[in-house]
Design a protein around this motif. Structure first.
Motif, PDB file in Angstrom:
ATOM      1  N   ILE A  53       0.832  -1.201   0.000  1.00 26.51           N
ATOM      2  CA  ILE A  53       0.000   0.000   0.000  1.00 26.51           C
ATOM      3  C   ILE A  53       0.870   1.257   0.000  1.00 26.51           C
ATOM      4  CG2 ILE A  53      -1.607   1.361   1.399  1.00 26.51           C
ATOM      5  CD1 ILE A  53      -2.889  -1.290   2.241  1.00 26.51           C
ATOM      6  N   VAL A  54       1.879   1.284   0.854  1.00 29.43           N
ATOM      7  CA  VAL A  54       2.745   2.465   0.946  1.00 29.43           C
ATOM      8  C   VAL A  54       3.475   2.711  -0.377  1.00 29.43           C
ATOM      9  CG1 VAL A  54       4.818   3.405   2.040  1.00 29.43           C
ATOM     10  CG2 VAL A  54       3.034   2.360   3.441  1.00 29.43           C
ATOM     11  N   SER A 235       2.938   1.211 -22.045  1.00 30.00           N
ATOM     12  CA  SER A 235       3.764   1.698 -20.937  1.00 30.00           C
ATOM     13  C   SER A 235       3.252   1.182 -19.599  1.00 30.00           C
ATOM     14  CB  SER A 235       3.783   3.231 -20.932  1.00 30.00           C
ATOM     15  OG  SER A 235       4.350   3.743 -22.119  1.00 30.00           O
ATOM     16  N   LEU A 236       1.931   1.127 -19.463  1.00 26.91           N
ATOM     17  CA  LEU A 236       1.321   0.601 -18.244  1.00 26.91           C
ATOM     18  C   LEU A 236       1.723  -0.858 -18.021  1.00 26.91           C
ATOM     19  CD1 LEU A 236      -0.827   0.722 -15.908  1.00 26.91           C
ATOM     20  CD2 LEU A 236      -2.493  -0.029 -17.619  1.00 26.91           C
ATOM     21  N   PHE A 237       1.594  -1.682 -19.069  1.00 27.05           N
ATOM     22  CA  PHE A 237       1.912  -3.103 -18.942  1.00 27.05           C
ATOM     23  C   PHE A 237       3.403  -3.322 -18.675  1.00 27.05           C
ATOM     24  CE2 PHE A 237      -1.898  -3.938 -21.956  1.00 27.05           C
ATOM     25  CZ  PHE A 237      -2.771  -3.762 -20.902  1.00 27.05           C
ATOM     26  N   MET A 238       4.251  -2.508 -19.318  1.00 25.20           N
ATOM     27  CA  MET A 238       5.686  -2.622 -19.083  1.00 25.20           C
ATOM     28  C   MET A 238       6.017  -2.268 -17.627  1.00 25.20           C
ATOM     29  SD  MET A 238       8.899  -0.601 -20.850  1.00 25.20           S
ATOM     30  CE  MET A 238       8.419   0.985 -20.174  1.00 25.20           C
ATOM     31  N   ALA A 239       5.424  -1.189 -17.128  1.00 26.67           N
ATOM     32  CA  ALA A 239       5.721  -0.749 -15.765  1.00 26.67           C
ATOM     33  C   ALA A 239       5.270  -1.778 -14.739  1.00 26.67           C
ATOM     34  CB  ALA A 239       5.053   0.605 -15.511  1.00 26.67           C
ATOM     35  N   ILE A 240       4.101  -2.377 -14.956  1.00 30.94           N
ATOM     36  CA  ILE A 240       3.633  -3.416 -14.040  1.00 30.94           C
ATOM     37  C   ILE A 240       4.645  -4.551 -13.992  1.00 30.94           C
ATOM     38  CG2 ILE A 240       1.885  -5.212 -13.701  1.00 30.94           C
ATOM     39  CD1 ILE A 240      -0.178  -3.248 -14.823  1.00 30.94           C
ATOM     40  N   SER A 241       5.130  -4.974 -15.154  1.00 34.99           N
ATOM     41  CA  SER A 241       6.046  -6.112 -15.234  1.00 34.99           C
ATOM     42  C   SER A 241       7.358  -5.846 -14.498  1.00 34.99           C
ATOM     43  CB  SER A 241       6.331  -6.457 -16.698  1.00 34.99           C
ATOM     44  OG  SER A 241       5.151  -6.842 -17.368  1.00 34.99           O
ATOM     45  N   GLY A 360       3.525   5.535 -14.223  1.00 36.37           N
ATOM     46  CA  GLY A 360       3.425   5.651 -12.770  1.00 36.37           C
ATOM     47  C   GLY A 360       2.358   4.744 -12.191  1.00 36.37           C
ATOM     48  N   LEU A 361       1.242   4.615 -12.906  1.00 38.81           N
ATOM     49  CA  LEU A 361       0.175   3.734 -12.456  1.00 38.81           C
ATOM     50  C   LEU A 361       0.655   2.286 -12.450  1.00 38.81           C
ATOM     51  CD1 LEU A 361      -2.796   3.809 -11.579  1.00 38.81           C
ATOM     52  CD2 LEU A 361      -3.428   3.434 -13.976  1.00 38.81           C
ATOM     53  N   GLY A 362       1.450   1.934 -13.461  1.00 37.44           N
ATOM     54  CA  GLY A 362       1.996   0.578 -13.515  1.00 37.44           C
ATOM     55  C   GLY A 362       2.935   0.284 -12.365  1.00 37.44           C
ATOM     56  N   THR A 363       3.745   1.268 -11.993  1.00 38.02           N
ATOM     57  CA  THR A 363       4.655   1.066 -10.859  1.00 38.02           C
ATOM     58  C   THR A 363       3.893   0.970  -9.541  1.00 38.02           C
ATOM     59  OG1 THR A 363       5.029   3.459 -10.561  1.00 38.02           O
ATOM     60  CG2 THR A 363       6.543   2.275 -12.031  1.00 38.02           C
ATOM     61  N   ALA A 364       2.634   1.449  -9.533  1.00 40.14           N
ATOM     62  CA  ALA A 364       1.792   1.285  -8.349  1.00 40.14           C
ATOM     63  C   ALA A 364       1.072  -0.055  -8.359  1.00 40.14           C
ATOM     64  CB  ALA A 364       0.781   2.419  -8.278  1.00 40.14           C
ATOM     65  N   ILE A 365       0.550  -0.438  -9.518  1.00 41.30           N
ATOM     66  CA  ILE A 365      -0.194  -1.690  -9.628  1.00 41.30           C
ATOM     67  C   ILE A 365       0.735  -2.889  -9.444  1.00 41.30           C
ATOM     68  CG2 ILE A 365      -1.505  -3.160 -11.215  1.00 41.30           C
ATOM     69  CD1 ILE A 365      -2.656  -0.608 -12.430  1.00 41.30           C
ATOM     70  N   PRO A 367       3.626  -3.514  -7.581  1.00 40.10           N
ATOM     71  CA  PRO A 367       3.865  -3.954  -6.198  1.00 40.10           C
ATOM     72  C   PRO A 367       2.605  -4.410  -5.479  1.00 40.10           C
ATOM     73  CG  PRO A 367       4.995  -1.886  -6.650  1.00 40.10           C
ATOM     74  CD  PRO A 367       4.094  -2.142  -7.819  1.00 40.10           C
ATOM     75  N   LEU A 368       1.499  -3.704  -5.718  1.00 44.10           N
ATOM     76  CA  LEU A 368       0.258  -4.057  -5.031  1.00 44.10           C
ATOM     77  C   LEU A 368      -0.236  -5.433  -5.481  1.00 44.10           C
ATOM     78  CD1 LEU A 368      -1.708  -2.812  -2.974  1.00 44.10           C
ATOM     79  CD2 LEU A 368      -3.058  -1.982  -4.921  1.00 44.10           C
ATOM     80  N   SER A 369      -0.196  -5.695  -6.795  1.00 43.61           N
ATOM     81  CA  SER A 369      -0.693  -6.965  -7.310  1.00 43.61           C
ATOM     82  C   SER A 369       0.225  -8.126  -6.950  1.00 43.61           C
ATOM     83  CB  SER A 369      -0.853  -6.883  -8.833  1.00 43.61           C
ATOM     84  OG  SER A 369       0.384  -6.633  -9.467  1.00 43.61           O
TER      85      SER A 369
END
Length: 415
Positions: A53-54, A235-241, A360-365, A367-369
């Motif tokens: 969360i943090v 970009s979102l999918f790359m950041a999540i990965s 940025g959203l991907g880097t948030a999703i 860790p959370l996921s």
């Protein structure tokens, strides 16, 4: 050699300084949360969950504020003032972590930081875009990201060592490894603030013609996805990965029988690979076109992500992260440059913020996921990350048309 505006170089050096300090937090905050310094009510959550969360809160608030910041900078024709505002907030909040002793305070600091820094990111990218041309945009974006990522990659390595070697006794004052990391992170943001103040100015004219509405196109007139929106999804999918490992630091250290320094090296390997490749790849995209680099990078990202769920040694994880770094370098600068080519005149802040928001959203999703998905088995988060990268490759290949590489080339109309 491509032309570089001195203001782009100054922005790049400034971003290197604050990125080094800010990236400390990715390694330090998970350790800080589990160290016992933070006490009190954790809202009934486990240490892993509260860490997710943090880490993610910054990305969520930062991402959703970015289009607003980009739009304001377009309408006002002023980028620098928003960049300085974000850096000032970053410096203050980085220092404030050293004073936090409860979960509500820690979360509040992270929330303020996420919103504040949102005024820096899209305005910086938009300013680089304003100062570049279609003939050198890829090279300028690559150079900017090289410096930014150099700081971002060095930060985790230094942070792991700094925490591991603490506490420190300086001038009669005892300082823990955590406090030292927070102070250095704050100093990095202050250095950036000074560099931007002294060396960066807004362009003579941004030709601002931003629309009065705040709409972002999702579809084009032919029923397909808008190319900038498609690049944002990629970009979102790359950041999540690439962000999946952030929450799993303790689990990975135990699984691979390694210490914090090894994790810092593994985290930084992705970034350091990009440092070596961002500028030449960005420059190459100016000459040979941008789409093929993005597609190849997303395809490479698939195995580089999935294999991280099956490695058994620190060195194997390091190699996998290096492969992810190569993939990211093939995507990052060409995608920003292509979006800059397509963006409507005077609206680069608004439109490019879609990509920075998505990242940025991907880097948030991520860790959370991963903190949730790891319950179903350690490989599961990385397998899902690989699937997302594959979807991104298909979307870019089918929805984004090639930009012809040549001086003054214009993208094929999407509408």
């Amino acid at each position: 050699m491509f032309d570089i505006d001195r203001r782009v170089l100054a922005l790049a050096i400034a971003r290197m300084a604050d990125s080094a300090g800010n990236s400390f937090l990715i390694v330090v905050l998970p350790l800080y949360i589990t160290s016992g310094v933070i006490t009190g009510d954790a809202f009934g959550l486990t240490a892993t969950a509260i860490t997710g969360i943090v880490l993610s809160l910054f990305g969520f608030l930062n991402s959703f504020t970015q289009p607003f910041a980009g739009y304001l900078s377009d309408k006002s024709e002023r980028r620098k003032v928003f960049i300085l505002l974000g850096l000032a907030i970053l410096a203050l909040t980085n220092f404030s972590y050293s004073l936090a002793s409860s979960y509500p305070v820690l979360i509040a600091i992270r929330a303020v930081q996420g919103i504040g820094v949102a005024f820096t990111i899209p305005c910086t990218i938009a300013l680089v875009n304003d100062l570049a041309s279609k003939e050198n945009r890829g090279g300028n974006m690559g150079l900017f990201n090289t410096f930014r990522l150099l700081g971002f990659g060095a930060g985790p390595i230094a942070a792991g060592a700094l925490v591991h070697q603490g506490p420190y006794h300086l001038a009669g004052i005892d300082i823990t490894g955590f406090e030292a990391a927070f102070y250095i992170a704050s100093a990095g943001a202050l250095i950036s603030f000074l560099l931007v103040t002294l060396l960066v100015s807004d362009p003579e004219s941004t030709d601002a013609e931003a629309a009065d509405d705040f709409s972002i196109s999702i579809l084009n007139s032919r029923g397909g996805l808008d190319p900038i929106f498609t690049l944002a999804l990629a970009s979102l999918f790359m950041a999540i990965s690439i962000a999946l490992i952030s929450t799993l630091e303790t689990t990975i250290n135990q699984r691979l029988d390694q210490n914090e320094l090894w994790f810092g090296l593994e985290f930084a390997a992705f970034v350091l690979a990009q440092v070596a490749l961002q500028t030449p790849i960005g420059h190459a995209s100016d000459r040979y076109g941008r789409r093929q680099f993005i597609v190849v990078g997303l395809v490479l990202l698939v195995p580089a992500t999935v294999v991280q769920g099956f490695v058994t040694t620190p060195m194997q994880m390091l190699i996998a992260r290096l492969a992810q770094g190569v993939a990211g370098a093939l995507v990052f600068a060409p995608a920003l440059a292509l979006a800059g080519d397509i963006a409507r005149k005077g609206q680069s802040g608004t439109q490019l913020s879609l990509l920075t928001m998505a990242f940025g959203l991907g880097t948030a999703i991520g860790p959370l996921s991963s903190g949730f998905l790891v319950k179903f088995g350690f490989p599961v988060p990385f397998e899902i990350g690989g699937v997302l990268a594959a979807i991104g490759a298909v979307l870019v290949y089918t929805q984004v048309e090639q930009v012809q590489p040549s001086s003054g080339a214009k993208p094929t109309p999407q509408d």
